[in-house]
Design an enzyme around this catalytic site. Structure first.
Site, PDB file in Angstrom:
ATOM      1  N   TYR A  62       0.454  -1.083   0.432  1.00 26.40           N
ATOM      2  CA  TYR A  62       0.237   0.169   0.215  1.00 26.40           C
ATOM      3  C   TYR A  62       0.608   1.440   0.226  1.00 26.40           C
ATOM      4  O   TYR A  62       1.707   1.451   0.926  1.00 26.40           O
ATOM      5  CB  TYR A  62      -0.945  -0.337   0.991  1.00 26.40           C
ATOM      6  CG  TYR A  62      -2.135   0.047   1.238  1.00 26.40           C
ATOM      7  CD1 TYR A  62      -3.218   0.688   0.050  1.00 26.40           C
ATOM      8  CD2 TYR A  62      -3.470  -1.229   1.709  1.00 26.40           C
ATOM      9  CE1 TYR A  62      -4.402   1.042  -0.536  1.00 26.40           C
ATOM     10  CE2 TYR A  62      -4.066  -1.125   0.863  1.00 26.40           C
ATOM     11  CZ  TYR A  62      -5.345   0.163   0.247  1.00 26.40           C
ATOM     12  OH  TYR A  62      -6.649  -0.213  -0.256  1.00 26.40           O
ATOM     13  N   GLU A  64      -0.082   4.991  -1.176  1.00 31.44           N
ATOM     14  CA  GLU A  64      -0.883   6.330  -0.756  1.00 31.44           C
ATOM     15  C   GLU A  64      -0.225   7.123  -0.820  1.00 31.44           C
ATOM     16  O   GLU A  64       0.105   7.667   0.083  1.00 31.44           O
ATOM     17  CB  GLU A  64      -2.674   5.907  -0.279  1.00 31.44           C
ATOM     18  CG  GLU A  64      -3.679   4.992  -0.336  1.00 31.44           C
ATOM     19  CD  GLU A  64      -4.986   5.147   0.912  1.00 31.44           C
ATOM     20  OE1 GLU A  64      -4.925   6.354   2.150  1.00 31.44           O
ATOM     21  OE2 GLU A  64      -5.447   4.275   0.891  1.00 31.44           O
ATOM     22  N   ASP A 208      -6.347  12.938 -25.783  1.00 29.91           N
ATOM     23  CA  ASP A 208      -6.216  11.739 -24.970  1.00 29.91           C
ATOM     24  C   ASP A 208      -5.752  10.944 -26.673  1.00 29.91           C
ATOM     25  O   ASP A 208      -6.267  10.596 -27.339  1.00 29.91           O
ATOM     26  CB  ASP A 208      -7.665  11.328 -25.060  1.00 29.91           C
ATOM     27  CG  ASP A 208      -7.813  10.590 -24.537  1.00 29.91           C
ATOM     28  OD1 ASP A 208      -6.760   9.516 -24.484  1.00 29.91           O
ATOM     29  OD2 ASP A 208      -8.573   9.682 -23.694  1.00 29.91           O
ATOM     30  N   THR A 234      -3.734   5.825 -22.547  1.00 30.60           N
ATOM     31  CA  THR A 234      -3.573   4.507 -21.517  1.00 30.60           C
ATOM     32  C   THR A 234      -1.984   4.303 -22.026  1.00 30.60           C
ATOM     33  O   THR A 234      -1.337   4.231 -22.976  1.00 30.60           O
ATOM     34  CB  THR A 234      -4.341   3.216 -22.059  1.00 30.60           C
ATOM     35  OG1 THR A 234      -3.787   3.583 -24.131  1.00 30.60           O
ATOM     36  CG2 THR A 234      -5.691   3.413 -21.835  1.00 30.60           C
ATOM     37  N   LYS A 237      -1.505   0.386 -25.509  1.00 27.94           N
ATOM     38  CA  LYS A 237      -2.215   0.423 -26.338  1.00 27.94           C
ATOM     39  C   LYS A 237      -0.671   0.493 -27.379  1.00 27.94           C
ATOM     40  O   LYS A 237      -0.004  -0.861 -27.274  1.00 27.94           O
ATOM     41  CB  LYS A 237      -2.926   0.885 -27.359  1.00 27.94           C
ATOM     42  CG  LYS A 237      -4.277   1.109 -26.079  1.00 27.94           C
ATOM     43  CD  LYS A 237      -5.413   2.015 -27.060  1.00 27.94           C
ATOM     44  CE  LYS A 237      -6.719   1.997 -25.824  1.00 27.94           C
ATOM     45  NZ  LYS A 237      -7.157   2.639 -24.654  1.00 27.94           N
ATOM     46  N   ARG A 243      -1.945  -2.924 -18.992  1.00 25.12           N
ATOM     47  CA  ARG A 243      -3.247  -2.137 -19.140  1.00 25.12           C
ATOM     48  C   ARG A 243      -2.841  -0.849 -18.065  1.00 25.12           C
ATOM     49  O   ARG A 243      -2.583  -1.197 -16.885  1.00 25.12           O
ATOM     50  CB  ARG A 243      -3.935  -3.264 -18.753  1.00 25.12           C
ATOM     51  CG  ARG A 243      -3.891  -4.109 -19.180  1.00 25.12           C
ATOM     52  CD  ARG A 243      -5.574  -4.406 -18.935  1.00 25.12           C
ATOM     53  NE  ARG A 243      -6.801  -4.056 -19.902  1.00 25.12           N
ATOM     54  CZ  ARG A 243      -6.734  -4.042 -21.545  1.00 25.12           C
ATOM     55  NH1 ARG A 243      -5.202  -5.073 -22.295  1.00 25.12           N
ATOM     56  NH2 ARG A 243      -7.742  -2.825 -21.620  1.00 25.12           N
TER      57      ARG A 243
END
Ligand code: DSN
Length: 421
Positions: A62, A64, A208, A234, A237, A243
């Site tokens: 974790y 954060e 984008d 992203t 691609k 991903r």
């Protein structure tokens, strides 16, 4: 005999013992990817290094917050990983600031909206039905429900974005944010042109680049970092990473973007994915990456050329990206039927709306074909010609089961020659 390599078999042993059902499904997917030609334009094949980082024990952590400002102890190595990912993204695109935490492209877009807009503000993006993306203001998406979303489309005759129409729409709508970017647009986007319209109308400009990020890195498309206030993408691609998503922006937006991603939208970052993003960014910084991207483009151009020779109509008449959008109406087959037919011969593609499509989104009149995966497998012009021939033969011979079986065998032989790992 299993088509899964020995090294991979070893890695799968623990999983096989613990959860044979999932192991079997993964092995079956491995075989599917190996034995099919993947032409889905938004997919790619990652390197073993990316896969290893993604499957690493960083998933246990974790973290954060951001490097040197975490809400948990023990984040020293997580900080190293995220710092590397951020600096490589900045280096790759020449941006002032990068946030590599968005879990996806959709999350990246939402973070920009959260940082820059208030509920009810007007946005202007490309119509989903003309090749835009759900998160650019589609009514079914949060982007169309929480904001007053308006759209621009493409020209009926050319299939191209008409900047004069975008300008007219922007002058009428007066959006707070203009979005450029698409999921099934086979041509370059004029980022300086969009910047001009945003300036004239007092809007912010977001690009984008999810589909074309790899082409931009290779210098084959203009880099919108020079023109847009904010850039989202992203990583999986054309960029060939795991991903996930990321955001690039100028210094003045850095704080609000970071706050929008965490704690605005997300909790703990996926540190294993951020590590894999860092690896992919490093790979993208290498000279080989630009060569790969040029091949992706060459292959798409070759695909367009042969499909046209075989009498297929292409939206915009061709491509200067990694994808072609086929208008199937002259062949008397819908997108849905073509997708299912190609699946039978071992070719995976997706039905896709064409601009002004008379069919529903579930049926469509189009087929989107992309070259990133087959190029990653090492295929070139010769194989592209073969694949275009398979598509033609499957569509013209769709009433002949024997012919479809023979095409399936040829596809399988071609796949064997180009293993996926
Ligand atoms: N679903 C992606 C695509 O296929 O283009 C976009 O997010």
């Amino acid at each position: 005999m299993s088509s899964i390599p020995a090294q991979k078999q070893d890695e799968m042993n623990a999983l096989r013992c613990a959860d044979p059902e999932i192991a079997l499904a993964i092995e079956a997917e491995q075989r599917r990817q190996q034995t099919h030609l993947e032409l889905i334009a938004s997919e790619n094949l990652v390197s073993r290094a990316v896969l290893q980082a993604q499957g690493s024990i960083l998933t246990n952590k974790y973290a954060e917050g951001y490097p040197a400002a975490r809400y948990y102890g023990g984040c020293k190595h997580a900080d190293t990983v995220e710092d590397l990912a951020r600096s490589r993204a900045i280096n790759l695109f020449g941006a002032d600031h990068a946030n590599v935490q968005p879990h996806s492209g959709a999350s990246a877009n939402l973070a920009v909206y959260l940082a820059c807009l208030d509920p009810g503000d007007r946005i202007l993006g490309m119509d989903l039905a003309h090749g835009g993306h759900l998160t650019h203001g589609a009514a079914v998406s949060i982007s169309g429900r929480y904001f007053q979303a308006h759209s621009y489309g493409v020209d009926h005759d050319t299939g191209l974005i008409n900047l004069e129409e975008v300008r007219t729409r922007a002058q009428a709508v007066k959006p707070k944010l203009i979005v450029a970017g698409a999921s099934s647009y086979p041509r370059k986007i004029d980022y300086p042109g969009f910047q001009g319209i945003a300036r004239e109308t007092g809007a912010l400009f977001m690009a984008d680049i999810a589909h074309v990020a790899g082409l931009i890195v290779a210098g084959l498309h203009a880099n919108p970092v020079h023109y847009a206030d904010l850039v989202t993408s992203t990583t999986h691609k054309t960029l060939r990473g795991p991903r996930g998503g990321f955001i690039l922006c100028r210094h003045e937006f850095a704080k609000s973007i970071d706050r929008a991603v965490f704690p605005g939208l997300q909790g703990g970052p996926l540190m294993h994915i951020i590590a894999a993003k860092a690896v992919a960014f490093k790979e993208a910084l290498s000279p080989d990456f630009a060569i790969y991207q040029q091949r992706v483009l060459d292959n798409a151009e070759e695909m367009a050329k042969h499909l046209e020779e075989y009498g297929f109509n292409l939206v915009t008449g061709g491509t200067d990206t990694h994808l072609v959008l086929v208008d199937l109406r002259s062949k008397g087959i819908t997108g849905l039927e073509a997708e299912r037919l190609l699946e039978r011969v071992g070719i995976t593609a997706n039905k896709n709306a064409i601009p002004y499509d008379p069919q529903s989104r579930q049926v469509t009149s189009g087929l989107r074909l992309g070259t990133p995966v087959i190029t990653s497998r090492g295929m070139g012009r010769q194989q592209i010609k073969q694949i275009a021939g398979f598509i033609r033969d499957a569509i013209t011979g769709r009433q002949d089961p024997g012919k479809l079986v023979r095409i399936r065998e040829q596809v399988a032989r071609l796949c064997l020659e180009f293993p996926i790992c």
